[in-house]
Design a protein around this motif. Structure first.
Motif, PDB file in Angstrom:
ATOM      1  N   GLU A 132       0.833  -1.199   0.000  1.00  0.00           N
ATOM      2  CA  GLU A 132       0.000   0.000   0.000  1.00  0.00           C
ATOM      3  C   GLU A 132       0.871   1.254   0.000  1.00  0.00           C
ATOM      4  OE1 GLU A 132      -4.277   1.219   0.888  1.00  0.00           O
ATOM      5  OE2 GLU A 132      -3.121   0.029  -0.510  1.00  0.00           O
ATOM      6  N   PHE A 133       1.887   1.243   0.843  1.00  0.00           N
ATOM      7  CA  PHE A 133       2.784   2.406   0.873  1.00  0.00           C
ATOM      8  C   PHE A 133       3.445   2.626  -0.487  1.00  0.00           C
ATOM      9  CE2 PHE A 133       7.204   3.782   1.053  1.00  0.00           C
ATOM     10  CZ  PHE A 133       7.012   5.109   1.436  1.00  0.00           C
ATOM     11  N   GLU A 134       3.971   1.553  -1.078  1.00  0.00           N
ATOM     12  CA  GLU A 134       4.649   1.701  -2.370  1.00  0.00           C
ATOM     13  C   GLU A 134       3.703   2.256  -3.427  1.00  0.00           C
ATOM     14  OE1 GLU A 134       7.746   1.468  -3.031  1.00  0.00           O
ATOM     15  OE2 GLU A 134       8.427   0.676  -1.100  1.00  0.00           O
ATOM     16  N   HIS A 135       2.456   1.809  -3.378  1.00  0.00           N
ATOM     17  CA  HIS A 135       1.459   2.279  -4.340  1.00  0.00           C
ATOM     18  C   HIS A 135       1.203   3.775  -4.165  1.00  0.00           C
ATOM     19  CE1 HIS A 135      -2.113   2.010  -6.931  1.00  0.00           C
ATOM     20  NE2 HIS A 135      -2.754   2.728  -6.019  1.00  0.00           N
ATOM     21  N   VAL A 136       0.979   4.210  -2.928  1.00  0.00           N
ATOM     22  CA  VAL A 136       0.673   5.618  -2.670  1.00  0.00           C
ATOM     23  C   VAL A 136       1.900   6.489  -2.904  1.00  0.00           C
ATOM     24  CG1 VAL A 136      -0.197   7.261  -0.957  1.00  0.00           C
ATOM     25  CG2 VAL A 136      -1.081   4.923  -0.992  1.00  0.00           C
ATOM     26  N   TYR A 137       3.072   6.008  -2.474  1.00  0.00           N
ATOM     27  CA  TYR A 137       4.301   6.788  -2.620  1.00  0.00           C
ATOM     28  C   TYR A 137       4.607   7.053  -4.092  1.00  0.00           C
ATOM     29  CZ  TYR A 137       9.227   8.113  -2.268  1.00  0.00           C
ATOM     30  OH  TYR A 137      10.424   8.778  -2.371  1.00  0.00           O
ATOM     31  N   GLN A 138       4.396   6.053  -4.926  1.00  0.00           N
ATOM     32  CA  GLN A 138       4.668   6.229  -6.343  1.00  0.00           C
ATOM     33  C   GLN A 138       3.722   7.242  -6.958  1.00  0.00           C
ATOM     34  OE1 GLN A 138       7.360   4.851  -7.952  1.00  0.00           O
ATOM     35  NE2 GLN A 138       6.745   6.329  -9.530  1.00  0.00           N
ATOM     36  N   ARG A 139       2.442   7.192  -6.541  1.00  0.00           N
ATOM     37  CA  ARG A 139       1.478   8.170  -7.053  1.00  0.00           C
ATOM     38  C   ARG A 139       1.855   9.586  -6.597  1.00  0.00           C
ATOM     39  NH1 ARG A 139      -3.720   5.956  -8.533  1.00  0.00           N
ATOM     40  NH2 ARG A 139      -4.514   8.103  -8.476  1.00  0.00           N
ATOM     41  N   LYS A 140       2.296   9.701  -5.344  1.00  0.00           N
ATOM     42  CA  LYS A 140       2.715  11.014  -4.830  1.00  0.00           C
ATOM     43  C   LYS A 140       3.963  11.507  -5.580  1.00  0.00           C
ATOM     44  CE  LYS A 140       4.183  13.287  -0.518  1.00  0.00           C
ATOM     45  NZ  LYS A 140       3.207  14.396  -0.478  1.00  0.00           N
ATOM     46  N   LYS A 141       4.871  10.575  -5.871  1.00  0.00           N
ATOM     47  CA  LYS A 141       6.097  10.926  -6.588  1.00  0.00           C
ATOM     48  C   LYS A 141       5.782  11.389  -8.013  1.00  0.00           C
ATOM     49  CE  LYS A 141      10.796   9.089  -6.863  1.00  0.00           C
ATOM     50  NZ  LYS A 141      11.639   7.881  -6.656  1.00  0.00           N
ATOM     51  N   ASP A 142       4.733  10.791  -8.597  1.00  0.00           N
ATOM     52  CA  ASP A 142       4.309  11.188  -9.947  1.00  0.00           C
ATOM     53  C   ASP A 142       3.479  12.455  -9.938  1.00  0.00           C
ATOM     54  OD1 ASP A 142       5.580   8.933 -10.848  1.00  0.00           O
ATOM     55  OD2 ASP A 142       3.759   7.721 -10.959  1.00  0.00           O
ATOM     56  N   GLN A 143       3.314  13.031  -8.745  1.00  0.00           N
ATOM     57  CA  GLN A 143       2.581  14.285  -8.560  1.00  0.00           C
ATOM     58  C   GLN A 143       1.117  14.174  -9.003  1.00  0.00           C
ATOM     59  OE1 GLN A 143       5.026  17.211 -10.607  1.00  0.00           O
ATOM     60  NE2 GLN A 143       6.314  17.483  -8.800  1.00  0.00           N
ATOM     61  N   SER A 144       0.526  13.025  -8.729  1.00  0.00           N
ATOM     62  CA  SER A 144      -0.902  12.869  -9.000  1.00  0.00           C
ATOM     63  C   SER A 144      -1.683  13.735  -8.024  1.00  0.00           C
ATOM     64  CB  SER A 144      -1.308  11.399  -8.844  1.00  0.00           C
ATOM     65  OG  SER A 144      -0.609  10.590  -9.767  1.00  0.00           O
ATOM     66  N   SER A 145      -2.713  14.372  -8.505  1.00  0.00           N
ATOM     67  CA  SER A 145      -3.488  15.275  -7.651  1.00  0.00           C
ATOM     68  C   SER A 145      -4.522  14.510  -6.845  1.00  0.00           C
ATOM     69  CB  SER A 145      -4.191  16.325  -8.509  1.00  0.00           C
ATOM     70  OG  SER A 145      -5.082  15.714  -9.412  1.00  0.00           O
ATOM     71  N   GLY A 146      -4.761  14.988  -5.644  1.00  0.00           N
ATOM     72  CA  GLY A 146      -5.790  14.389  -4.800  1.00  0.00           C
ATOM     73  C   GLY A 146      -5.300  13.142  -4.087  1.00  0.00           C
ATOM     74  N   PRO A 147      -6.075  12.662  -3.111  1.00  0.00           N
ATOM     75  CA  PRO A 147      -5.641  11.532  -2.282  1.00  0.00           C
ATOM     76  C   PRO A 147      -5.890  10.179  -2.931  1.00  0.00           C
ATOM     77  CG  PRO A 147      -7.793  12.282  -1.566  1.00  0.00           C
ATOM     78  CD  PRO A 147      -7.372  13.210  -2.679  1.00  0.00           C
ATOM     79  N   ILE A 148      -5.122   9.183  -2.501  1.00  0.00           N
ATOM     80  CA  ILE A 148      -5.413   7.783  -2.799  1.00  0.00           C
ATOM     81  C   ILE A 148      -6.323   7.271  -1.687  1.00  0.00           C
ATOM     82  CG2 ILE A 148      -4.453   5.496  -3.170  1.00  0.00           C
ATOM     83  CD1 ILE A 148      -3.711   7.549  -5.288  1.00  0.00           C
ATOM     84  N   LEU A 149      -7.354   6.534  -2.050  1.00  0.00           N
ATOM     85  CA  LEU A 149      -8.331   6.033  -1.083  1.00  0.00           C
ATOM     86  C   LEU A 149      -8.094   4.540  -0.841  1.00  0.00           C
ATOM     87  CD1 LEU A 149     -11.495   7.734  -2.652  1.00  0.00           C
ATOM     88  CD2 LEU A 149      -9.848   8.713  -1.031  1.00  0.00           C
ATOM     89  N   SER A 150      -8.074   4.139   0.412  1.00  0.00           N
ATOM     90  CA  SER A 150      -7.852   2.732   0.729  1.00  0.00           C
ATOM     91  C   SER A 150      -9.025   1.894   0.223  1.00  0.00           C
ATOM     92  CB  SER A 150      -7.675   2.540   2.238  1.00  0.00           C
ATOM     93  OG  SER A 150      -8.902   2.763   2.912  1.00  0.00           O
ATOM     94  N   SER A 151      -8.768   0.601   0.013  1.00  0.00           N
ATOM     95  CA  SER A 151      -9.805  -0.290  -0.514  1.00  0.00           C
ATOM     96  C   SER A 151      -9.913  -1.583   0.291  1.00  0.00           C
ATOM     97  CB  SER A 151      -9.514  -0.624  -1.981  1.00  0.00           C
ATOM     98  OG  SER A 151      -8.276  -1.320  -2.109  1.00  0.00           O
ATOM     99  N   VAL A 152      -9.438  -1.565   1.534  1.00  0.00           N
ATOM    100  CA  VAL A 152      -9.475  -2.791   2.341  1.00  0.00           C
ATOM    101  C   VAL A 152     -10.847  -3.043   2.945  1.00  0.00           C
ATOM    102  CG1 VAL A 152      -7.021  -2.732   2.886  1.00  0.00           C
ATOM    103  CG2 VAL A 152      -8.637  -1.547   4.372  1.00  0.00           C
ATOM    104  N   CYS A 153     -11.754  -2.062   2.875  1.00  0.00           N
ATOM    105  CA  CYS A 153     -13.113  -2.230   3.392  1.00  0.00           C
ATOM    106  C   CYS A 153     -14.049  -2.559   2.230  1.00  0.00           C
ATOM    107  CB  CYS A 153     -13.585  -0.961   4.096  1.00  0.00           C
ATOM    108  SG  CYS A 153     -15.331  -1.013   4.584  1.00  0.00           S
ATOM    109  N   PRO A 154     -14.565  -3.785   2.135  1.00  0.00           N
ATOM    110  CA  PRO A 154     -15.411  -4.150   0.991  1.00  0.00           C
ATOM    111  C   PRO A 154     -16.756  -3.437   0.982  1.00  0.00           C
ATOM    112  CG  PRO A 154     -15.333  -5.935   2.594  1.00  0.00           C
ATOM    113  CD  PRO A 154     -14.316  -4.925   3.030  1.00  0.00           C
ATOM    114  N   GLY A 155     -17.255  -3.019   2.148  1.00  0.00           N
ATOM    115  CA  GLY A 155     -18.499  -2.265   2.171  1.00  0.00           C
ATOM    116  C   GLY A 155     -18.335  -0.941   1.461  1.00  0.00           C
TER     117      GLY A 155
END
Length: 525
Positions: A163-186
Motif C-alpha cells: 500500500e505504501f509503495e502504491h501511494v508513494y509512487q502516485r505522490k512521486k508522480d505528482q498525481s493530484s488528490g488523495p489515494i483512497l484505501s480499498s481494504v473495506c469491501p463495504g
C-alpha cells in the motif's frame, strides 16, 4: 430512540430488493443423445419439485433450483444487498459443518483469524487474547479437524508495505488528490455502485484477508489449491462479499472459501454439541511461539509476524503506517535534508467527530506528508461529495458555514491540546485516506459480538479496543520491510505466483438498471 427499537438491531446494511434477479447468461446445450424438448412448460410435482415438461411428447426433466451467490450480488445493481439477510449457502457455519462431514478426507482445512475477531472473542469471554488464540486452535484443530491455523498479520504487513509503495509512487508522480484505501469491501461496493467517478482513486492493493488466502493456498505443498478449504474469521459480514470477488484472470479460483464472523463462530459452537470453547485445553501449557509454530504450515515464514499487531487505528493502522514508512523513505533517500530522525513527529488533528481525523508527518514542524482516517458512511459521503466537486468545496464559505466553523474552533480551543485542534481536517488534501464503512472502524464491525445488558455501547467498545491494543506490536521498520520484500521475490519464483496475482485487485463500475420497475422495486442508498 423507541423502546421497541434497540441500537443492536440496527446496522448499515440494506435488505435485498424485490427486483433481485439472476439473469441467464447462456442456455446449456443438450447432452449427447439427449432429446431436444422444443417448447416446454414448467410445473411443480406433488413433492414440490420443479419439472420441465415438453409440449411435443410430454417428456419430463427435473430442474435444479436457482441460487443467488455473493458473486451475483456483486454484479447486480438492483439493490445493495445485506450479507446478514441474504441466505448465502457457501458462507454459513452450517455449510462449513456439512463440508467438514462430507469432505474431511478429501480436503485440507485451514483457518485464518484477524486481530479484531480475536479481540471481540476475548472481550466476550472476559479473558486474554492469548487464551482466545489457544481456544481457537483447540476448536479448529483438536475438535473440527483443521490442519492449519494462522493469524492474518503476515498478510496485513505485506498489504501495508505494498500500500505504501502504491501511494508513494502516485505522490512521486505528482498525481493530484488523495489515494483512497480499498481494504473495506463495504466502502468498495458502495463506490462501485453509486460513485464510480472515484474508482480511479482507489488503491488496487489487496486486503490482508486476500493476501492470507493466496499465501495459504500457495504455501501448503503437495496439495492442489482446490483441495484446500480456507475459512477466514473476520469482524465484518462484507468480507464475505470480498472473498467472492473473482480473480481478474482466474474467475473460478477462490482464495477464501468461507468467511465467518465472531458472532457466527459462537453460534456454531452453541448449536453443535460436538464443539465447545475449551479453556482447559493442554495447549494453554505451550508458549505462544510454540503454539503458533505447531499449527502453521511448515514453510510459513515470519512466525513472529503472523499474530502480532500494528500501531495506529484499530482497523489496521493504514494511515499511520503509511507515514512511518514515508519517514523511513525520506531518511533513506534524502539523508542530508532529513538527517535527524528525532525531529520527525506525527501530529493528530481531530475532525468534527470521532470518526474523522488527520495525521501529519512533520519534520521540524514542517508538514511533509499527511493521511486521514474516515469511518462511517456519513463521513464517507461528505468525502465523496468534496472529491466530486472540489471547486465548490473550495468556494468562499457562506455566513452559516463561517458561524459553524467559529463554533467548532471555540469548542476545540477548550480541549487539552487546543493549539493542535484548531486546524480544520480536509481529507481531500491528504496523500492517503484510510476508509472504513463501520463507525469506529473494523473493531466495531457488524459481525463482532454484542455487549451484555449491563454494559453500554461505548464501554463495551472501549474494552474491545483495550483487548486489541494488548496484542503485541512489532515495528514495521526498514529491516522488516526489506526482509518481507525479499521473501516475496523468492515466493513469486518458487510458487509460480505473479506479483499481481498476490497483491493486486481491481474495481469496476456496476451498471445501473435500465428497467424502471427494477429501479422502483430495488433498494437505494
Amino acid at each position: 430512540m423507541s423502546a421497541i427499537l434497540k441500537a443492536e438491531d440496527l446496522n448499515d446494511f440494506i435488505s435485498p430488493g424485490v427486483a433481485c434477479i439472476k439473469p441467464v447468461e447462456s442456455v446449456p446445450a443438450p447432452a449427447n443423445g439427449a432429446p431436444e424438448y422444443g417448447e416446454v412448460e414448467i410445473q411443480i410435482d406433488n413433492e414440490g419439485n420443479p419439472l420441465e415438461i415438453s409440449k411435443i411428447d410430454g417428456k419430463q426433466q427435473k430442474l435444479s433450483a436457482a441460487q443467488i451467490s455473493l458473486a451475483d450480488c456483486l454484479a447486480c445493481s438492483g439493490c445493495i444487498t445485506s450479507a446478514e439477510e441474504v441466505l448465502v449457502a457457501q458462507h454459513s457455519f452450517d455449510q462449513l459443518v456439512n463440508t467438514l462431514d462430507s469432505q474431511k478426507h478429501s480436503k485440507v482445512f485451514a483457518a485464518s483469524v484477524c486481530h479484531q475477531a480475536r479481540s471481540s472473542l476475548a472481550q466476550a469471554f472476559q479473558t486474554s487474547v492469548e487464551n482466545i488464540d489457544c481456544m481457537l486452535v483447540d476448536l479448529f484443530v483438536n475438535q473440527m479437524g483443521f490442519k492449519y491455523v494462522v493469524g492474518t498479520s503476515l498478510g496485513r504487513r505485506l498489504s501495508l508495505v505494498n500500500e505504501f509503495e502504491h501511494v508513494y509512487q502516485r505522490k512521486k508522480d505528482q498525481s493530484s488528490g488523495p489515494i483512497l484505501s480499498s481494504v473495506c469491501p463495504g466502502w468498495v461496493l458502495y463506490a462501485e455502485k453509486t460513485h464510480p467517478e472515484v474508482l480511479d482513486r482507489l488503491s488496487t492493493v489487496k486486503s490482508p484477508q486476500q493476501f492470507t488466502g493466496c499465501l495459504l493456498k500457495s504455501l501448503v505443498k503437495d496439495v492442489p489449491r482446490e483441495n484446500i478449504y480456507h475459512v477466514s474469521i473476520m469482524p465484518c459480514f462484507d468480507k464475505k462479499l470480498e472473498s467472492a470477488r473473482p480473480e481478474l484472470n482466474e474467475p473460478k479460483v477462490s482464495d477464501v472459501d468461507c468467511v465467518l464472523t465472531p458472532r457466527e463462530l459462537v453460534n456454531l459452537v452453541e448449536q453443535n454439541d460436538h464443539y465447545n470453547f475449551n479453556f482447559s485445553s493442554p495447549l494453554l501449557k505451550l508458549s505462544m511461539s510454540e503454539l503458533y509454530k505447531k499449527v502453521a504450515p511448515p514453510n510459513w515464514p515470519f512466525l513472529e509476524h503472523s499474530w502480532s499487531n500494528d500501531d495506529g487505528s484499530t482497523s489496521g493502522g493504514w494511515g499511520f503506517n503509511y507515514l512511518l514508512q514515508y519517514q523511513q523513505k525520506l531518511l533513506e533517500e534524502a539523508p542530508d535534508k532529513y538527517r535527524n530522525s528525532s525531529k520527525f513527529n506525527i501530529k493528530r488533528i481531530n475532525g468534527k467527530n470521532n470518526d474523522i481525523y488527520e495525521l501529519r508527518l512533520e519534520y521540524d514542524t514542517i508538514k511533509v506528508a499527511s493521511t486521514a482516517v474516515v469511518n462511517g458512511f456519513r463521513n464517507i459521503q461528505n468525502l465523496v461529495r468534496k472529491l466530486k466537486a472540489p471547486e465548490k468545496a473550495a468556494a468562499k464559505p457562506t455566513g452559516r458555514a463561517v458561524v459553524a466553523r467559529r463554533r467548532m474552533r471555540t469548542s476545540r480551543s477548550a480541549t487539552p491540546n487546543g493549539s493542535d485542534e484548531a486546524e480544520d481536517v480536509d481529507a481531500t488534501k491528504c496523500d492517503y485516506v484510510e476508509i472504513m464503512a463501520c463507525p469506529n472502524g473494523c473493531i466495531n464491525g457488524g459481525g463482532q459480538i454484542s455487549h451484555g445488558k449491563d454494559v453500554s455501547d461505548k464501554e463495551w467498545l472501549d474494552q474491545c479496543v483495550m483487548k486489541y491494543k494488548s496484542i503485541q506490536s512489532l515495528d514495521l521498520n526498514k529491516d522488516v520491510v526489506s526482509n518481507l520484500m525479499n521473501w516475496c521475490n523468492n515466493f513469486y519464483e518458487d510458487s509460480n505466483i505473479s506479483s499481481d496475482r498476490l497483491t493486486t485487485t481491481y474495481f469496476k463500475e456496476v451498471e445501473k438498471p435500465q428497467d424502471q420497475a427494477s429501479i422502483l422495486l430495488g433498494s437505494k442508498w
